[in-house]
Design a protein around this motif. Structure first.
Motif, mmCIF file in Angstrom:
data_model
loop_
_atom_site.group_PDB
_atom_site.id
_atom_site.type_symbol
_atom_site.label_atom_id
_atom_site.label_comp_id
_atom_site.label_asym_id
_atom_site.label_seq_id
_atom_site.Cartn_x
_atom_site.Cartn_y
_atom_site.Cartn_z
ATOM 1 N N LEU A 2 -27.350 -16.526 38.149
ATOM 2 C CA LEU A 2 -27.807 -15.680 37.050
ATOM 3 C C LEU A 2 -28.512 -14.437 37.572
ATOM 4 O O LEU A 2 -28.357 -13.344 37.026
ATOM 5 C CB LEU A 2 -28.748 -16.472 36.138
ATOM 6 N N THR A 3 -29.277 -14.598 38.649
ATOM 7 C CA THR A 3 -29.962 -13.448 39.232
ATOM 8 C C THR A 3 -28.974 -12.425 39.783
ATOM 9 O O THR A 3 -29.176 -11.212 39.652
ATOM 10 C CB THR A 3 -30.912 -13.911 40.351
ATOM 11 N N SER A 4 -27.893 -12.922 40.385
ATOM 12 C CA SER A 4 -26.909 -12.007 40.969
ATOM 13 C C SER A 4 -26.206 -11.168 39.911
ATOM 14 O O SER A 4 -25.668 -10.104 40.214
ATOM 15 C CB SER A 4 -25.876 -12.797 41.778
ATOM 16 N N PHE A 5 -26.202 -11.643 38.653
ATOM 17 C CA PHE A 5 -25.567 -10.894 37.568
ATOM 18 C C PHE A 5 -26.591 -10.319 36.598
ATOM 19 O O PHE A 5 -26.267 -9.994 35.460
ATOM 20 C CB PHE A 5 -24.580 -11.778 36.811
ATOM 21 N N ASP A 42 -12.369 -7.000 45.208
ATOM 22 C CA ASP A 42 -13.764 -6.647 45.496
ATOM 23 C C ASP A 42 -14.689 -6.899 44.307
ATOM 24 O O ASP A 42 -15.865 -6.527 44.350
ATOM 25 C CB ASP A 42 -13.860 -5.170 45.892
ATOM 26 N N GLY A 43 -14.173 -7.476 43.249
ATOM 27 C CA GLY A 43 -14.993 -7.696 42.066
ATOM 28 C C GLY A 43 -16.105 -8.700 42.304
ATOM 29 O O GLY A 43 -15.944 -9.663 43.062
ATOM 30 N N ASN A 44 -17.224 -8.466 41.666
ATOM 31 C CA ASN A 44 -18.361 -9.382 41.768
ATOM 32 C C ASN A 44 -18.693 -9.863 40.359
ATOM 33 O O ASN A 44 -19.638 -9.412 39.725
ATOM 34 C CB ASN A 44 -19.572 -8.681 42.390
ATOM 35 N N THR A 45 -17.883 -10.773 39.855
ATOM 36 C CA THR A 45 -18.049 -11.273 38.503
ATOM 37 C C THR A 45 -18.023 -12.792 38.526
ATOM 38 O O THR A 45 -17.685 -13.421 39.533
ATOM 39 C CB THR A 45 -16.923 -10.771 37.578
ATOM 40 N N MET A 46 -18.371 -13.386 37.386
ATOM 41 C CA MET A 46 -18.330 -14.832 37.273
ATOM 42 C C MET A 46 -16.915 -15.357 37.473
ATOM 43 O O MET A 46 -16.692 -16.388 38.110
ATOM 44 C CB MET A 46 -18.850 -15.251 35.896
ATOM 45 N N ARG A 82 -26.437 -8.182 32.580
ATOM 46 C CA ARG A 82 -27.166 -8.479 31.354
ATOM 47 C C ARG A 82 -28.021 -7.286 30.932
ATOM 48 O O ARG A 82 -28.127 -6.976 29.747
ATOM 49 C CB ARG A 82 -28.031 -9.733 31.538
ATOM 50 N N LYS A 83 -28.650 -6.619 31.906
ATOM 51 C CA LYS A 83 -29.449 -5.445 31.591
ATOM 52 C C LYS A 83 -28.585 -4.356 30.985
ATOM 53 O O LYS A 83 -28.979 -3.693 30.007
ATOM 54 C CB LYS A 83 -30.154 -4.926 32.849
ATOM 55 N N ASP A 84 -27.414 -4.155 31.564
ATOM 56 C CA ASP A 84 -26.510 -3.132 31.047
ATOM 57 C C ASP A 84 -26.038 -3.483 29.640
ATOM 58 O O ASP A 84 -25.960 -2.612 28.760
ATOM 59 C CB ASP A 84 -25.306 -2.986 31.979
ATOM 60 N N ARG A 100 -21.329 -29.967 35.851
ATOM 61 C CA ARG A 100 -21.791 -29.651 37.208
ATOM 62 C C ARG A 100 -21.398 -28.226 37.589
ATOM 63 O O ARG A 100 -22.196 -27.482 38.171
ATOM 64 C CB ARG A 100 -21.178 -30.644 38.205
ATOM 65 N N ILE A 101 -20.175 -27.828 37.263
ATOM 66 C CA ILE A 101 -19.741 -26.463 37.567
ATOM 67 C C ILE A 101 -20.623 -25.449 36.843
ATOM 68 O O ILE A 101 -21.062 -24.452 37.420
ATOM 69 C CB ILE A 101 -18.267 -26.265 37.162
ATOM 70 N N CYS A 102 -20.887 -25.713 35.560
ATOM 71 C CA CYS A 102 -21.729 -24.797 34.788
ATOM 72 C C CYS A 102 -23.130 -24.708 35.377
ATOM 73 O O CYS A 102 -23.706 -23.618 35.485
ATOM 74 C CB CYS A 102 -21.800 -25.245 33.327
ATOM 75 N N SER A 103 -23.669 -25.846 35.779
ATOM 76 C CA SER A 103 -25.045 -25.881 36.290
ATOM 77 C C SER A 103 -25.162 -25.214 37.655
ATOM 78 O O SER A 103 -26.116 -24.477 37.915
ATOM 79 C CB SER A 103 -25.545 -27.329 36.380
ATOM 80 N N LEU A 104 -24.184 -25.458 38.540
ATOM 81 C CA LEU A 104 -24.289 -24.983 39.913
ATOM 82 C C LEU A 104 -23.620 -23.639 40.146
ATOM 83 O O LEU A 104 -24.115 -22.820 40.928
ATOM 84 C CB LEU A 104 -23.683 -26.021 40.871
ATOM 85 N N GLU A 105 -22.483 -23.394 39.483
ATOM 86 C CA GLU A 105 -21.691 -22.212 39.790
ATOM 87 C C GLU A 105 -21.810 -21.092 38.766
ATOM 88 O O GLU A 105 -21.460 -19.950 39.047
ATOM 89 C CB GLU A 105 -20.209 -22.597 39.926
ATOM 90 N N ILE A 106 -22.274 -21.411 37.549
ATOM 91 C CA ILE A 106 -22.339 -20.389 36.500
ATOM 92 C C ILE A 106 -23.766 -20.118 36.052
ATOM 93 O O ILE A 106 -24.167 -18.965 35.918
ATOM 94 C CB ILE A 106 -21.479 -20.809 35.286
ATOM 95 N N LEU A 107 -24.544 -21.166 35.831
ATOM 96 C CA LEU A 107 -25.869 -21.010 35.233
ATOM 97 C C LEU A 107 -27.014 -21.313 36.195
ATOM 98 O O LEU A 107 -28.156 -21.463 35.756
ATOM 99 C CB LEU A 107 -25.981 -21.907 33.992
ATOM 100 N N SER A 108 -26.747 -21.408 37.486
ATOM 101 C CA SER A 108 -27.838 -21.628 38.436
ATOM 102 C C SER A 108 -28.719 -20.385 38.516
ATOM 103 O O SER A 108 -28.297 -19.270 38.180
ATOM 104 C CB SER A 108 -27.272 -21.953 39.822
#
Length: 245
Positions: free
Chosen positions: A95-98, A201-205, A102-104, A83-91
């Motif tokens: 994914l869009t917020s990070f 202030d980090g914006n990471t997983m 991925r592009k970098d 559930r954590i992976c589905s909702l908090e990591i791979l939703s």
């Protein structure tokens, strides 16, 4: 010279059919070579029966006593991790917020592949893949590279004591090595986690999981987060710590 395992299993399949069982010491292994049988095995109620992983030595010491999403047996804990992976990591939103990360990473990878196309130093490319192009702390980079390599080796089916427990009576050098590797990886992940914790202030997983820890400290423990970091390797890269070594 012995044939590779997959070719040996193919020969067995041609002789015994698309599904057969083998004995690895005290463990029974079922081999399926038919796509339709695989689909039947992992749909309906059968997927629950076959979803648990064997409790192996490496998962005990490296996978936080079989509590990571890749090593935990099927049950409430594994469902919560999923559930954590589905909702908090791979939703989709997460994914869009990070997406910029991925592009970098793709851009960096393509640059490295182009630059090192004629290089034979695969180890260097591997290290750079985790530590960025400018590695200041090469000793730490090499240590991390060795940890990943050792865990990969220990995770393969090469520990006879997993299948013949009686061998533990004769000493276990393999177990001591796995314990040491698990301890070293845990220390590495803890340093990474602490650095992310200091980066308000980090914006990471990882920082996102740490914010959830403040709301539910018992559930989002450091061990749970480190297990998720290990299972989802990209999470480790999302913290700028690695590129600053």
């Amino acid at each position: 010279m012995k044939p590779p395992v997959h070719r040996l299993l193919q020969r067995f399949s041609e002789k015994y059919g698309p599904i057969f069982s083998l004995r690895y010491g005290s463990s029974r292994v079922v081999v399926i070579t038919s796509l339709s049988l695989v689909q039947e095995s992992f749909t309906g109620t059968n997927d629950v029966i076959l979803s648990s992983r064997p409790l192996q030595l490496t998962a005990k010491y490296v996978g936080y006593n079989h509590t990571t999403v890749g090593t935990a047996p099927y049950g409430d804990h594994w469902r919560n991790l999923r559930r954590i992976c589905s909702l908090e990591i791979l939703s989709s939103n997460r994914l869009t917020s990070f997406l910029y990360i991925r592009k970098d990473e793709i851009r960096r990878m393509l640059k490295r592949l182009s630059r090192d196309a004629h290089s034979d130093d695969d180890g260097s490319r591997f290290t750079h893949g985790y530590y960025g192009d400018d590695v200041d702390n090469k000793e730490e980079a090499e240590r991390f590279k060795k940890l990943v390599h050792d865990i990969s080796m220990y995770s393969s089916a090469n520990n006879s004591r997993d299948y013949l427990p009686v061998l533990k009576l004769f000493g276990n050098k393999f177990e001591k090595e796995v314990m040491a590797t698990g301890k070293s990886m845990d220390e590495f992940l803890q340093r990474l986690l602490d650095d992310c914790r200091r980066d308000k202030d980090g914006n990471t997983m990882v920082t996102h999981l740490l914010s959830l820890q403040q709301q539910e400290p018992d559930y989002y423990s450091d061990i749970t987060i480190k297990g998720l970091m290990m299972s989802t390797r990209s999470a480790a890269k999302t913290c700028e710590y690695l590129d600053q070594l």
